[in-house]
Design a protein around this motif. Structure first.
Motif, PDB file in Angstrom:
ATOM      1  N   LYS A  83       0.824  -1.204   0.000  1.00  0.00           N
ATOM      2  CA  LYS A  83       0.000   0.000   0.000  1.00  0.00           C
ATOM      3  C   LYS A  83       0.860   1.257   0.000  1.00  0.00           C
ATOM      4  N   ILE A 460      -5.703   6.520  -0.470  1.00  0.00           N
ATOM      5  CA  ILE A 460      -6.168   5.757   0.692  1.00  0.00           C
ATOM      6  C   ILE A 460      -7.539   5.163   0.402  1.00  0.00           C
ATOM      7  N   VAL A 461      -8.389   5.979  -0.226  1.00  0.00           N
ATOM      8  CA  VAL A 461      -9.732   5.497  -0.590  1.00  0.00           C
ATOM      9  C   VAL A 461      -9.639   4.382  -1.622  1.00  0.00           C
ATOM     10  N   THR A 463      -7.207   2.220  -2.229  1.00  0.00           N
ATOM     11  CA  THR A 463      -6.697   0.946  -1.688  1.00  0.00           C
ATOM     12  C   THR A 463      -7.632   0.338  -0.647  1.00  0.00           C
ATOM     13  N   SER A 464      -8.582   1.111  -0.130  1.00  0.00           N
ATOM     14  CA  SER A 464      -9.507   0.567   0.868  1.00  0.00           C
ATOM     15  C   SER A 464     -10.453  -0.468   0.268  1.00  0.00           C
ATOM     16  N   PHE A 465     -10.550  -0.486  -1.066  1.00  0.00           N
ATOM     17  CA  PHE A 465     -11.426  -1.446  -1.745  1.00  0.00           C
ATOM     18  C   PHE A 465     -10.651  -2.655  -2.261  1.00  0.00           C
ATOM     19  N   GLU A 466      -9.485  -2.895  -1.668  1.00  0.00           N
ATOM     20  CA  GLU A 466      -8.630  -3.985  -2.148  1.00  0.00           C
ATOM     21  C   GLU A 466      -9.347  -5.341  -2.148  1.00  0.00           C
ATOM     22  N   LYS A 467     -10.114  -5.619  -1.111  1.00  0.00           N
ATOM     23  CA  LYS A 467     -10.808  -6.907  -1.042  1.00  0.00           C
ATOM     24  C   LYS A 467     -11.805  -7.063  -2.185  1.00  0.00           C
ATOM     25  N   HIS A 468     -12.413  -5.952  -2.590  1.00  0.00           N
ATOM     26  CA  HIS A 468     -13.357  -5.991  -3.708  1.00  0.00           C
ATOM     27  C   HIS A 468     -12.630  -6.268  -5.018  1.00  0.00           C
TER      28      HIS A 468
END
Length: 487
Positions: A83, A460-461, A463-468
């Protein structure tokens, strides 16, 4: 043994791509505003920032397993955080979406002079469309792959930068040798800047910014022949050449054009016009040809930046940091979806810069250019943090190049590069002297700060959806190779 076809870049081809990302003739007028002190600033910035950054980039790019994605691989592997690696890469990419517009403005300015079409540069609608056409054509040319990028960079660098610099310097030397008026004072006192004057520190930041981008071509290192030898060699040559040409170029403009009439956007045209028409009073046709050739250097710079950070961003998708759609490439291995997203950002910045300029000092334009600086410096902060980690925590990592001077030399170079980056970051928040009122300066600081904070939040926003992004393709996602390489 057959030659590795993937190694498609020669030393000169790689050097041309890198040089075209860093060296440009059109920046000479900005350097000229500091008069004889241009020599001082260029040497200071070149020695204490450009040289350390080039050497550090060379070493980090040569670490075994770290050449995947440029700064993404360097920072991500050293700090063992994909990240943070992505943050460094994002800021490296995001800043150039603004730079594309300002570089296109220079081309538009040249074309408006050559074709005597002032509306192209003065009419907002024509200027907006002009940027889109220029950037669109250059982007389309990159779709054929690295070989076309290298060809454009090679010819743009040789003709638009080297050849034009030789002609430019030759005319300036001949002009001064004839005893024509000199617009600046030559003395030891004039060599040292007057730091008591407002705006002096801001000028220094301009010189530092002229050197940024030296690390961006590292994403092409897998395509470079003998990278362990040619990469550091290309960096050293570039440092020397950039310092010499930038100092000489700024000085040449300053000696010929009075400060009161110097145009930052059209200074090169002004200088060429004075010099050439002095020797050839009826040489307007040649003047137009020469300044058009200068645009080749700018086109090469735009072309090199189009594919450099974009290719590295494509690598980050393989680690699940962007939607998998951005992983797609065409048959020439060019990440087309990323280029499309990049083009959308350029359209947005083009609209903001062209239509959103304030009446007092064009606040929107100044905020955008300064924002470019701040975002890029965040990338360098990440890079230097990763390098210090490499020095102290993992000194035995296998690499084919080392910064000279052993561990002490590495610390010294990294220290100067980091301190200069911090200094430039702070200076970038100083309101430019181009802002005429205190109200304009206040607005500048508020808008700049808000935009910078938003810029920090965006990755930051994302990479916050990495699981998706990785859902359903977990088995295809790569992982950092640091632990394996460190065993």
């Amino acid at each position: 043994m057959t030659k590795d076809k993937s190694k498609s870049l020669t030393l000169f081809g790689f050097f041309a791509i890198t040089a075209s990302m860093v060296m440009t003739v059109y920046e000479y007028p900005s350097f000229a505003t500091s008069k004889l002190s241009a020599i001082f600033f260029t040497l200071l910035g070149g020695i204490f920032w450009f040289l350390p950054t080039a050497l550090v980039s060379a070493e980090m790019a040569s670490v075994d397993g770290w050449n995947d994605g440029g700064v993404f691989g360097w920072v991500g592997n050293s700090l063992h955080s994909k990240k943070i690696g992505f943050f460094a890469l994002f800021f490296q990419w995001f800043q150039i979406t603004v730079g594309f517009v300002t570089m296109s403005y220079f081309i538009i300015g040249i074309l408006s002079n050559v074709f005597n079409w002032p509306a192209l540069n003065n009419n907002p609608v024509l200027k907006f469309v002009g940027v889109l056409v220029i950037f669109g054509i250059i982007t389309a040319l990159q779709l054929g792959g690295t070989k076309y990028t290298a060809t454009i960079a090679r010819w743009g660098f040789v003709i638009g930068i080297l050849l034009m610099s030789v002609i430019f310097f030759g005319l300036a030397i001949a002009y001064l040798a004839q005893g024509n008026p000199v617009q600046i004072q030559f003395s030891w006192h004039a060599l040292i800047p007057d730091f008591s004057k407002t705006g002096t520190l801001t000028i220094f930041a301009t010189f530092i910014l002229a050197f940024v981008g030296v690390e961006a071509s590292a994403s092409h290192i897998n395509e470079l022949e003998k990278p362990e030898k040619n990469y550091p060699l290309a960096m050293i040559i570039l440092v020397i050449l950039a310092i010499v040409l930038d100092a000489a170029g700024g000085l040449a403009v300053a000696t010929v054009i009075p400060q009161k009439t110097l145009s930052l956007n059209g200074g090169i045209y002004q200088t060429f016009k004075v010099l050439l028409l002095h020797f050839m009073p009826h040489g307007t046709w040649l003047l137009n040809i020469l300044v058009l050739l200068i645009t080749l250097g700018v086109i090469a710079e735009i072309g090199s930046w189009v594919v450099g950070p974009s290719r590295a961003l494509q690598v980050s998708t393989e680690y699940g940091l962007l939607p998998k759609v951005f992983k797609k490439t065409n048959k020439h291995d060019v990440p087309v979806p990323i280029l499309v997203a990049q083009s959308v950002m350029v359209v947005i910045w083009d609209a903001i810069l062209t239509f959103g300029g304030g009446k007092e000092g064009n606040i929107s334009f100044l905020v955008a250019t300064t924002l470019t600086t701040l975002l890029y410096l965040v990338c360098y902060f990440c890079m230097y943090a990763a390098y210090f980690t490499l020095i102290f925590k993992y000194p035995n990592m296998k690499r084919s190049y080392n910064v000279p001077g052993g561990k002490f030399g590495k610390i010294v170079f990294a220290f100067f590069g980091t301190v200069t980056s911090i200094f430039t970051f702070v200076v970038s928040f100083f309101p430019p002297s181009a802002l005429p009122t205190s109200a304009a300066k206040h607005t500048y600081l508020v808008v700049l700060t808000v935009c910078f904070v938003i810029g920090l939040i965006i990755p930051i926003v994302i990479t916050s959806f990495e699981k998706h992004y990785t859902k359903g393709v977990e088995n295809e996602i790569k992982h950092l190779s640091f632990e394996k390489n460190n065993k």
